[in-house]
Scaffold this motif. Structure first.
Motif, PDB file in Angstrom:
ATOM      1  N   GLN A  76      20.791 -11.565  -3.942  1.00 16.69           N
ATOM      2  CA  GLN A  76      21.740 -11.090  -2.706  1.00 16.69           C
ATOM      3  C   GLN A  76      22.614 -12.272  -2.090  1.00 16.69           C
ATOM      4  N   ASP A  77      22.141 -13.476  -2.388  1.00 10.57           N
ATOM      5  CA  ASP A  77      23.132 -14.576  -1.998  1.00 10.57           C
ATOM      6  C   ASP A  77      23.949 -15.031  -2.899  1.00 10.57           C
ATOM      7  N   SER A  78      25.179 -15.101  -2.475  1.00  8.74           N
ATOM      8  CA  SER A  78      26.314 -15.298  -3.614  1.00  8.74           C
ATOM      9  C   SER A  78      27.550 -16.105  -3.067  1.00  8.74           C
ATOM     10  N   MET A  79      28.639 -16.347  -3.640  1.00 10.24           N
ATOM     11  CA  MET A  79      29.889 -17.175  -3.305  1.00 10.24           C
ATOM     12  C   MET A  79      30.963 -16.083  -3.888  1.00 10.24           C
ATOM     13  N   LYS A 117      18.727  -8.532  -9.753  1.00  8.00           N
ATOM     14  CA  LYS A 117      17.546  -8.620 -10.106  1.00  8.00           C
ATOM     15  C   LYS A 117      16.833  -9.501  -9.269  1.00  8.00           C
ATOM     16  N   LEU A 118      15.295  -9.618  -9.439  1.00  4.33           N
ATOM     17  CA  LEU A 118      14.876 -10.492  -8.552  1.00  4.33           C
ATOM     18  C   LEU A 118      14.825 -11.894  -9.358  1.00  4.33           C
ATOM     19  N   LEU A 119      15.138 -12.836  -8.206  1.00  6.22           N
ATOM     20  CA  LEU A 119      15.620 -14.185  -8.851  1.00  6.22           C
ATOM     21  C   LEU A 119      14.917 -15.056  -8.041  1.00  6.22           C
ATOM     22  N   GLN A 120      14.617 -16.458  -8.380  1.00  5.20           N
ATOM     23  CA  GLN A 120      13.888 -17.581  -7.585  1.00  5.20           C
ATOM     24  C   GLN A 120      15.171 -18.423  -7.206  1.00  5.20           C
TER      25      GLN A 120
END
Length: 205
Positions: A120-123, A191-194
């Motif tokens: 959910q973090d993005s640019m 998606k679940l991401l690291q």
């Protein structure tokens, strides 16, 4: 005006993306695989991460990522209404700058760090075209950690798009007229991401 060297262009010509009115290269494993994990851990622990507020739809909201700014003395940077005063170079960042300058032939005096903690973090869509970056800025973007999808779209010809995956250790180099004609973004994903750390080296005038 800083330029990438003919040696870099010749050596990495096979890695240039087929994008009109742009000069973009994607070089995998620019950072060796044995160094990627330790470098990511060091920057996660040592960088002065901040979460800034931005105005969106008339409200103050948290930026969907953490950021930090390192640069030579006096090289402040302003974007999205925020002004960053430079922090002194960490040894890890200084080493990466030296590696980039040696490989590309271009000078870099600053780096913007972004920490994307999850999907959910993005640019959002933007171009790196602030006045202090000059006419045709060279942006050297390094990725560490979770691979993420990265998108381009032409500013005028909306049907022209490009989407690619940025793996850990990769270098995405944007030069020439790229920022004049193309926007780019790192979109959200369910998606679940690291975590992923992105370092964009640049030259501030």
């Amino acid at each position: 005006m800083p330029q990438i060297s003919p040696e870099f262009q010749n050596r990495f010509f096979p890695y240039q993306l087929p994008m009109p009115e742009a000069e973009v290269y994607l070089v995998p494993d620019f950072i060796s695989r044995e160094k990627q994990a330790s470098l990511q851990e060091a920057l996660t622990q040592k960088a002065a991460w901040r979460q800034e507020k931005i105005r969106m739809f008339g409200k103050q909201v948290d930026q969907p990522r953490l950021t930090a700014w390192y640069a030579d003395a006096g090289k402040a940077y302003t974007y999205s209404g925020l002004t960053w005063e430079p922090l002194p170079w960490l040894p890890e960042l200084a080493e990466l700058r030296s590696q980039l300058e040696k490989t590309t032939g271009a000078p870099f005096n600053s780096v913007l760090l972004n920490l994307y903690r999850h999907g959910q973090d993005s640019m959002g869509w933007h171009a790196d075209d602030e006045p202090e970056l000059g006419q045709n800025p060279i942006i050297a973007s390094l990725s560490l950690g979770q691979e993420r999808t990265f998108s381009f779209r032409h500013r005028l010809q909306k049907e022209l798009k490009n989407q690619l995956v940025l793996p850990s250790g990769s270098l995405l180099l944007m030069a020439g007229s790229t920022q004049h004609y193309w926007h780019h973004q790192l979109p959200k994903t369910t998606k679940l991401l690291q975590p992923r750390i992105n370092l964009t080296f640049r030259f501030i005038y």
